[in-house]
Design a protein around this motif. Structure first.
Motif, PDB file in Angstrom:
ATOM      1  N   ASN A   1       0.932  -0.775  -0.054  1.00  0.00           N
ATOM      2  CA  ASN A   1       0.126   0.204  -0.002  1.00  0.00           C
ATOM      3  C   ASN A   1       1.105   1.124  -0.290  1.00  0.00           C
ATOM      4  N   TYR A   2       2.107   1.204   0.462  1.00  0.00           N
ATOM      5  CA  TYR A   2       2.819   2.361   0.309  1.00  0.00           C
ATOM      6  C   TYR A   2       2.446   2.741  -1.370  1.00  0.00           C
ATOM      7  N   SER A   3       2.443   1.835  -2.343  1.00  0.00           N
ATOM      8  CA  SER A   3       2.612   2.763  -3.708  1.00  0.00           C
ATOM      9  C   SER A   3       1.282   3.996  -4.523  1.00  0.00           C
ATOM     10  N   VAL A   4       0.151   3.651  -3.324  1.00  0.00           N
ATOM     11  CA  VAL A   4      -1.436   3.787  -4.090  1.00  0.00           C
ATOM     12  C   VAL A   4      -1.846   5.346  -3.126  1.00  0.00           C
ATOM     13  N   GLU A   5      -1.808   5.981  -3.419  1.00  0.00           N
ATOM     14  CA  GLU A   5      -2.741   6.654  -2.689  1.00  0.00           C
ATOM     15  C   GLU A   5      -4.313   6.946  -1.259  1.00  0.00           C
ATOM     16  N   ASN A   6      -4.970   7.778  -0.914  1.00  0.00           N
ATOM     17  CA  ASN A   6      -5.921   7.454   0.283  1.00  0.00           C
ATOM     18  C   ASN A   6      -6.944   6.223  -1.156  1.00  0.00           C
ATOM     19  N   ASP A   7      -7.194   6.763  -2.682  1.00  0.00           N
ATOM     20  CA  ASP A   7      -8.510   6.913  -3.357  1.00  0.00           C
ATOM     21  C   ASP A   7      -7.819   5.581  -4.114  1.00  0.00           C
ATOM     22  N   TYR A   8      -6.491   4.960  -3.894  1.00  0.00           N
ATOM     23  CA  TYR A   8      -6.259   3.481  -5.063  1.00  0.00           C
ATOM     24  C   TYR A   8      -5.870   4.086  -6.041  1.00  0.00           C
ATOM     25  N   ARG A   9      -5.776   5.108  -6.264  1.00  0.00           N
ATOM     26  CA  ARG A   9      -4.692   5.157  -7.112  1.00  0.00           C
ATOM     27  C   ARG A   9      -2.861   5.596  -6.749  1.00  0.00           C
ATOM     28  N   LEU A  10      -2.373   5.008  -8.391  1.00  0.00           N
ATOM     29  CA  LEU A  10      -1.662   4.516  -7.855  1.00  0.00           C
ATOM     30  C   LEU A  10      -0.165   6.271  -7.813  1.00  0.00           C
ATOM     31  N   LYS A  11       0.568   5.934  -7.225  1.00  0.00           N
ATOM     32  CA  LYS A  11       1.543   6.819  -6.449  1.00  0.00           C
ATOM     33  C   LYS A  11       2.074   7.288  -7.908  1.00  0.00           C
ATOM     34  N   ASP A  12       2.649   8.122  -7.925  1.00  0.00           N
ATOM     35  CA  ASP A  12       3.919   8.872  -9.070  1.00  0.00           C
ATOM     36  C   ASP A  12       4.428   7.531  -9.715  1.00  0.00           C
ATOM     37  N   ALA A  13       4.862   7.709 -10.702  1.00  0.00           N
ATOM     38  CA  ALA A  13       5.480   6.375 -11.297  1.00  0.00           C
ATOM     39  C   ALA A  13       7.576   6.745 -10.832  1.00  0.00           C
ATOM     40  N   GLU A  14       7.348   8.038 -11.739  1.00  0.00           N
ATOM     41  CA  GLU A  14       9.135   8.622 -11.100  1.00  0.00           C
ATOM     42  C   GLU A  14       9.161   8.319  -9.923  1.00  0.00           C
ATOM     43  N   LYS A  15       7.842   9.139  -8.995  1.00  0.00           N
ATOM     44  CA  LYS A  15       8.956   8.894  -7.205  1.00  0.00           C
ATOM     45  C   LYS A  15       9.017   7.162  -6.851  1.00  0.00           C
ATOM     46  N   LEU A  16       8.255   6.390  -7.413  1.00  0.00           N
ATOM     47  CA  LEU A  16       8.634   4.737  -7.153  1.00  0.00           C
ATOM     48  C   LEU A  16       9.682   4.194  -8.346  1.00  0.00           C
ATOM     49  N   GLU A  17       9.793   5.182  -9.630  1.00  0.00           N
ATOM     50  CA  GLU A  17      11.152   4.232  -9.913  1.00  0.00           C
ATOM     51  C   GLU A  17      12.232   4.488  -8.440  1.00  0.00           C
ATOM     52  N   THR A  18      12.373   6.274  -8.353  1.00  0.00           N
ATOM     53  CA  THR A  18      13.500   5.896  -7.497  1.00  0.00           C
ATOM     54  C   THR A  18      13.702   4.616  -6.185  1.00  0.00           C
ATOM     55  N   LEU A  19      12.152   5.213  -5.669  1.00  0.00           N
ATOM     56  CA  LEU A  19      12.497   4.619  -4.601  1.00  0.00           C
ATOM     57  C   LEU A  19      13.406   2.623  -4.338  1.00  0.00           C
ATOM     58  N   PHE A  20      12.302   2.206  -4.944  1.00  0.00           N
ATOM     59  CA  PHE A  20      13.251   0.899  -5.835  1.00  0.00           C
ATOM     60  C   PHE A  20      14.139   1.180  -6.145  1.00  0.00           C
ATOM     61  N   ALA A  21      14.856   1.693  -6.882  1.00  0.00           N
ATOM     62  CA  ALA A  21      16.343   1.968  -7.447  1.00  0.00           C
ATOM     63  C   ALA A  21      17.273   2.482  -6.425  1.00  0.00           C
ATOM     64  N   ASN A  22      16.818   3.254  -5.747  1.00  0.00           N
ATOM     65  CA  ASN A  22      18.101   3.783  -4.389  1.00  0.00           C
ATOM     66  C   ASN A  22      17.579   4.115  -3.350  1.00  0.00           C
ATOM     67  N   GLY A  23      16.627   3.387  -2.808  1.00  0.00           N
ATOM     68  CA  GLY A  23      16.291   2.839  -2.057  1.00  0.00           C
ATOM     69  C   GLY A  23      15.876   1.481  -1.316  1.00  0.00           C
ATOM     70  N   TYR A  24      15.543   0.063  -2.499  1.00  0.00           N
ATOM     71  CA  TYR A  24      15.969  -0.628  -1.688  1.00  0.00           C
ATOM     72  C   TYR A  24      17.265  -1.290  -3.064  1.00  0.00           C
TER      73      TYR A  24
END
Length: 294
Positions: free
Chosen positions: A209-232
């Motif tokens: 659920n870290y990947s979705v907003e409160n209305d279950y729309r996907l969060k910004d894809a560029e931010k998710l891209e950075t999250l998995f590449a840099n954070g993980y």
């Protein structure tokens, strides 16, 4: 030759549907002949109103109980459902859920993975589900569409699934993501259906659920891209194993990584903790966050 190459690229691009589509796109393409829209919900929800042309399926058509866990059905059963829905290799499939609870969205993302696993690659999720469609002022329909059954033959892709032995043999060799909430990952909060608390040894925590907003729309894809590449420290060219309690939560991590972000080698451990955590000999860790270091 260059002209031919460009033409082929355009042809492929026009054929492949984006893995995440919005209501505006669906309104524009709703009458496309190659499009198959499928609502994942209860029969009552579907009967109360659905997107024009949408057929109906339930998660039970795709999963079956086995021992302590639930897993993907036999390929013949999956093939029967795919054929009933009129899906073949040339179909563009849009799945959407009536999201009354978080689990409703996860049922749709599981079927996204199940279709991929059985060789159907042109699959998308409707961002925000039926709720986003209604919020946009788009109409619902009550008529039941009739479609001809397809003759599609499933072609399973073994590289998209992991079993217990595969996971155990790759501990410390491949990154793994646990899609459950952090308290379940740490083993602070027990899970009724899992005997042992904690997570698979070496796995990292990333609740779906870290990947979705409160209305279950996907969060910004560029931010998710950075999250998995840099954070993980994940690499799109390298394999990653995803798991959760019983296959549903992790299917959304599969959708985000493989579908939206383009990771090429994502394996879903379908039986997940309902198998792993109900055995005595499987390696587990409790009360500690882990980072993958090969």
């Amino acid at each position: 030759m260059k002209t031919l190459f460009v033409s082929l690229l355009v042809s492929v691009a026009s054929f492949a549907i984006e893995p995440l589509i919005n209501t505006a796109w669906l309104q524009q393409h709703i009458d496309d002949k190659k499009l198959r829209i499928v609502e994942v919900s209860t029969p009552q929800s579907y009967g109360s109103g659905h997107i024009k042309g949408a057929l109906h399926t339930t998660i039970d058509k795709w999963r079956v109980n086995k021992d302590t866990f639930v897993t993907i059905r036999d390929p013949q059963e999956i093939q029967n459902e795919i054929q009933r829905l009129g899906i073949d290799a040339s179909t563009e499939v849009v799945l959407y859920a009536d999201i009354q609870t978080p689990k409703d969205l996860l049922k749709a993302s599981y079927i996204f993975w199940a279709l991929n696993y059985h060789g159907v690659g042109n699959v998308a999720l409707l961002d925000g589900g039926k709720q986003a469609w209604v919020k946009a002022g788009a109409p619902l329909d009550s008529s039941i569409p009739k479609v001809a059954a397809s003759s599609y033959t499933v072609k399973t892709r073994p590289a998209l699934i992991a079993d217990r032995n595969y996971v155990e043999n790759h501990i410390g060799k491949l990154p793994m993501l646990d899609a459950r909430p952090g308290d379940k990952y740490l083993g602070v909060t027990p899970t009724d259906t899992v005997a042992r608390d904690g997570h698979i040894k070496g796995a990292m925590s990333y609740s779906w659920n870290y990947s979705v907003e409160n209305d279950y729309r996907l969060k910004d894809a560029e931010k998710l891209e950075t999250l998995f590449a840099n954070g993980y420290n994940l690499d799109k060219e390298h394999e990653v194993i995803v798991y959760c309690t019983g296959g549903l939560e992790t299917s959304f991590n599969y959708f985000v990584l493989s579908g939206v972000l383009g990771y090429k080698h994502v394996r879903l451990y379908d039986a997940s903790m309902k198998e792993w955590g109900n055995r005595e000999e499987t390696p587990m860790v409790r009360y500690r966050y882990e980072v993958f270091q090969k």
